[in-house]
Structures are given as C-alpha cells and as structure tokens.
Design a protein around this motif. Sequence first.
Motif, mmCIF file in Angstrom:
data_model
loop_
_atom_site.group_PDB
_atom_site.id
_atom_site.type_symbol
_atom_site.label_atom_id
_atom_site.label_comp_id
_atom_site.label_asym_id
_atom_site.label_seq_id
_atom_site.Cartn_x
_atom_site.Cartn_y
_atom_site.Cartn_z
ATOM 1 N N MET A 78 0.838 -1.211 0.000
ATOM 2 C CA MET A 78 0.000 0.000 0.000
ATOM 3 C C MET A 78 0.867 1.253 0.000
ATOM 4 O O MET A 78 0.544 2.240 -0.661
ATOM 5 C CB MET A 78 -0.954 0.001 1.190
ATOM 6 N N THR A 82 0.908 4.263 -2.793
ATOM 7 C CA THR A 82 0.752 5.659 -2.386
ATOM 8 C C THR A 82 1.924 6.487 -2.895
ATOM 9 O O THR A 82 1.741 7.595 -3.406
ATOM 10 C CB THR A 82 0.632 5.760 -0.855
ATOM 11 N N MET A 130 -9.825 7.086 -9.003
ATOM 12 C CA MET A 130 -9.321 6.394 -7.809
ATOM 13 C C MET A 130 -8.219 7.215 -7.140
ATOM 14 O O MET A 130 -8.145 7.273 -5.910
ATOM 15 C CB MET A 130 -8.806 5.003 -8.171
ATOM 16 N N GLY A 131 -7.363 7.850 -7.944
ATOM 17 C CA GLY A 131 -6.325 8.714 -7.390
ATOM 18 C C GLY A 131 -6.930 9.874 -6.626
ATOM 19 O O GLY A 131 -6.468 10.231 -5.535
ATOM 20 N N SER A 134 -8.325 8.581 -3.359
ATOM 21 C CA SER A 134 -7.228 8.253 -2.444
ATOM 22 C C SER A 134 -6.644 9.504 -1.800
ATOM 23 O O SER A 134 -6.403 9.531 -0.591
ATOM 24 C CB SER A 134 -6.121 7.501 -3.186
ATOM 25 N N GLN A 137 -9.152 10.863 0.757
ATOM 26 C CA GLN A 137 -9.233 10.006 1.936
ATOM 27 C C GLN A 137 -7.990 10.129 2.806
ATOM 28 O O GLN A 137 -8.093 10.204 4.035
ATOM 29 C CB GLN A 137 -9.452 8.551 1.525
ATOM 30 N N LEU A 138 -6.823 10.167 2.186
ATOM 31 C CA LEU A 138 -5.585 10.293 2.956
ATOM 32 C C LEU A 138 -5.550 11.600 3.743
ATOM 33 O O LEU A 138 -5.218 11.615 4.934
ATOM 34 C CB LEU A 138 -4.369 10.228 2.030
#
Length: 161
Positions: A78, A82, A130-131, A134, A137-138
Amino acid sequence: MQRRDLLRLSLGASVFLGSVSLVGCSAQSPADGYRVLRDDDLPVLKALIPVVLAGTSATAAVVLRSLDHTLAALSPEMLKLTRQLFDVLSLPLTRGPLTGVWGAWEQASADQVTAFLQRWQDSSLNLLRMGHASLLQLLLMAWYECPQAWAACGYPGPPNI
C-alpha cells in the motif's frame, strides 16, 4: 473513434506508461523529520491541504505529521502504491498533462489545485478517479485523526479507560 483521437490517446498512454516506469527513480529516503514522506511529496501535499481542508483549522504541519504517521503504518504494498501516486503528481513529465498544473506545486494557486481535483474527480479514466478518492481520503483521515479537529466536528475524543 477518429484518427486524431486515437493519436491523442496513443500519445497520452505512451507518456503515462513512460512516466510510470520512471516512478521508481525518485528518492525513496524520507524528508528530514519524517518517517515516510519524501522531499518530493511535500510540495504536492502542501498545495492540496489548504484546498481539500478549506474551512477547517487544519495546518499543513499538523496534517503532514499525522499523514506521515498513518503512512508509516501501511503495508509495504500500500505504501508503494501511495508513493507511486505522489510520484505521478510530482514528476514534471506527468504533473502537467495529468493535473493541468504545469509549473511547480509551490506556485499553484488554489484555483489551479481545485481545477486539478475536479478534473480527476470527473475523469473518464477510472485510475484518475481512484487517485482523487485516495488523495481526499488520505488527507481527510490525517486531519480528523488529530485532536485539533475533534472539537469542530463535535467529537469529544476517545473515552478514558
């Protein structure tokens, strides 16, 4: 599909795939004071934090520390994914065509960063959507993990045991 569209798609795919092969070329050692975040990651994140967390009392320093702590707990696979996302955002070869931010992230305006996020959110390419998810969310996770964020959303904090 018209010939011109096919050529554009081919060129874009070539640039993207070529840059992905370069992704492993960026420095893998953490920036000073961080366990995971690298020097190349910081400008991107510092440009994103005020836009993504607008309306909160979040500061880049607090969010970056929290994000670094979170990333340090990720599985190696993961973390690799990232880092690849951060690399695509920071490499000049991919940054301009994929984000619309042609200059350095330090000079990007809030409007440019917002346009980039909107571009990825509305993209026809699932990988960019999706990027976008992500990144959000991060950063949201990193901020709402901090005690400074709790009062603003009415969370009293974890119970005392």
